[in-house]
Design an enzyme around this catalytic site. Sequence first.
Site, PDB file in Angstrom:
ATOM      1  NE  ARG A   1       5.931  -8.079   5.639  1.00 39.23           N
ATOM      2  CZ  ARG A   1       7.044  -7.386   5.415  1.00 39.23           C
ATOM      3  NH1 ARG A   1       8.132  -8.003   4.943  1.00 39.23           N
ATOM      4  NH2 ARG A   1       7.081  -6.088   5.636  1.00 39.23           N
TER       5      ARG A   1
ATOM      6  N   GLY B   1      21.442  -7.667   2.231  1.00 42.05           N
ATOM      7  CA  GLY B   1      22.719  -8.241   1.873  1.00 42.05           C
ATOM      8  C   GLY B   1      23.705  -7.151   1.494  1.00 42.05           C
TER       9      GLY B   1
ATOM     10  CG  ASP C   1       8.677  -7.949  -4.756  1.00 45.43           C
ATOM     11  OD1 ASP C   1       9.720  -7.867  -5.450  1.00 45.43           O
ATOM     12  OD2 ASP C   1       8.630  -8.583  -3.687  1.00 45.43           O
TER      13      ASP C   1
ATOM     14  CD  GLN D   1      11.216 -20.641  -6.999  1.00 46.35           C
ATOM     15  OE1 GLN D   1      10.652 -19.548  -6.929  1.00 46.35           O
ATOM     16  NE2 GLN D   1      12.360 -20.888  -6.369  1.00 46.35           N
TER      17      GLN D   1
ATOM     18  CG  ASN E   1     -28.212   6.552 -19.892  1.00 49.04           C
ATOM     19  OD1 ASN E   1     -28.785   6.683 -18.821  1.00 49.04           O
ATOM     20  ND2 ASN E   1     -26.923   6.245 -19.973  1.00 49.04           N
ATOM     21  CE1 TYR E   2     -29.725  -0.859 -18.266  1.00 51.47           C
ATOM     22  CE2 TYR E   2     -29.979  -0.139 -15.994  1.00 51.47           C
ATOM     23  CZ  TYR E   2     -29.770  -1.153 -16.917  1.00 51.47           C
ATOM     24  OH  TYR E   2     -29.604  -2.444 -16.480  1.00 51.47           O
TER      25      TYR E   2
ATOM     26  CE1 TYR F   1      14.458 -11.177  -6.493  1.00 59.21           C
ATOM     27  CE2 TYR F   1      15.863  -9.650  -7.689  1.00 59.21           C
ATOM     28  CZ  TYR F   1      15.709 -10.806  -6.943  1.00 59.21           C
ATOM     29  OH  TYR F   1      16.801 -11.583  -6.654  1.00 59.21           O
TER      30      TYR F   1
END
Length: 452
Positions: A17, A143, A105, A75, A372-373, A103
């Site tokens: 998702r 649950g 997440d 797993q 600088n570059y 967990y």
Amino acid sequence: MTAPIAAIILAAGKGTRMKSDTHKVLHPIAGRPMLLHLIDAVKALGAEREVVVVGAGKEQVEAAVHPLGVETAEQAEQLGTGHAVRMAESALAGFQGDVLILYGDVPLVTTGTMRRMIDALHGEGGPSVVVLGFRPADPGAYGRVIVGPDGRLDKIVEFKDATPEERAVTLCNSGLMAVRSSDLFRLLGQLKNDNAAGEYYLTDLVELARAEGRFSVGIETDAIEVAGVNSRGELAGLEQEWQQRRRTRAMVEGATLVAPETVWFAYDTQIGRDVTIEPNVVFGPGVSVADRVVIHAFSHIEGAEILSGADIGPYARLRPGARIEQGAKVGNFVEIKKAVIGPGAKANHLSYIGDATVGAGANIGAGTITCNYDGFLKYRTVIGNGAFVGSNSALVAPVTIGDGAIVAAGSVVTRDVESDALGIVRAEQKVKPGWARTFRERMKALKEAGKK
């Protein structure tokens, strides 16, 4: 004697998702992957071992956690939470102590809540399992945690398997548990998958323990602490929650946030006392701000150190390697990268200072840049104490401006300027009296002729 602690962190889900090539648990909150927030909290608990259970996208997760000394277990098949925890059995072979099941997440669980879970595991009567519950505003399909007449947990039942009476219960299961290692894998070996989903439920440990004459207990925490991330919207919601907590902490510790809801911190931002932060300031990782600093609106700061009494912005950008010393000023639309701005020095307007050292009390005029570059390599600019660099100057590195030297406005400096000298690099100004009037008259005549 306190028992050793191990943590098993489940992170094998695909996270489809999220619609992302990045593993779900590696999406950042406050500039740090959510999994690493959780690991930080576990390490602060003093855990002896940490095992992350990986699956899809395991290479990404392993690359993130192995440098931290965290082990992984795979797993390969997704057969439920009980099966996932069992995959850590080999990694924890020989471990004797308490095991937290977390967990990846669910990143906002605090060290304090983890400690309460461990303490409950060693509570009166020696429960076999501790379950972390919460009461959401809408229990929905969570649950349910069912408590018996004696106050102990009777069972945890998944919503799809619950009776109407059980669904009426408001105490919900977060999925987080604490179990003694001596019980955990023995009970896991007894799990069956005869349920609506055909999965091995970790929650069945409660009933298995009860069947052995043992008992389980539950403790509660705020719903936001166990909120999970399954989508970009939920990620944004936890970012908001984390930021609000951090803003509150900053103010409690003595900082003034003029519009708190518009200030965004990183996971490691350090803020001193009597700091004032105006609206719409964003901190990236690696920032420390000392006492009595003022950060004006719309500034972006990352990887920078700001010492006491400095004044930043508005619309300033401090990039990694910036060090702003005591009382220095970095003004509007000034960018500092890998540079030291010395005590009391000023770069007030529209400048870029990169790979440089600016001495104490130096003044950098508007529009000054350090070049600088060269397209291949970076070079350093040194500006001495008390030096004055005029507006719209370009300092082509490597170059040194000595103490007390002055660089005239509009100069392109390619060689060192010695201390107390004037460096001026520009063409001599010429003035032609009356030229502009003559030019206008001539052009006006040509324009009129063209209309005829």
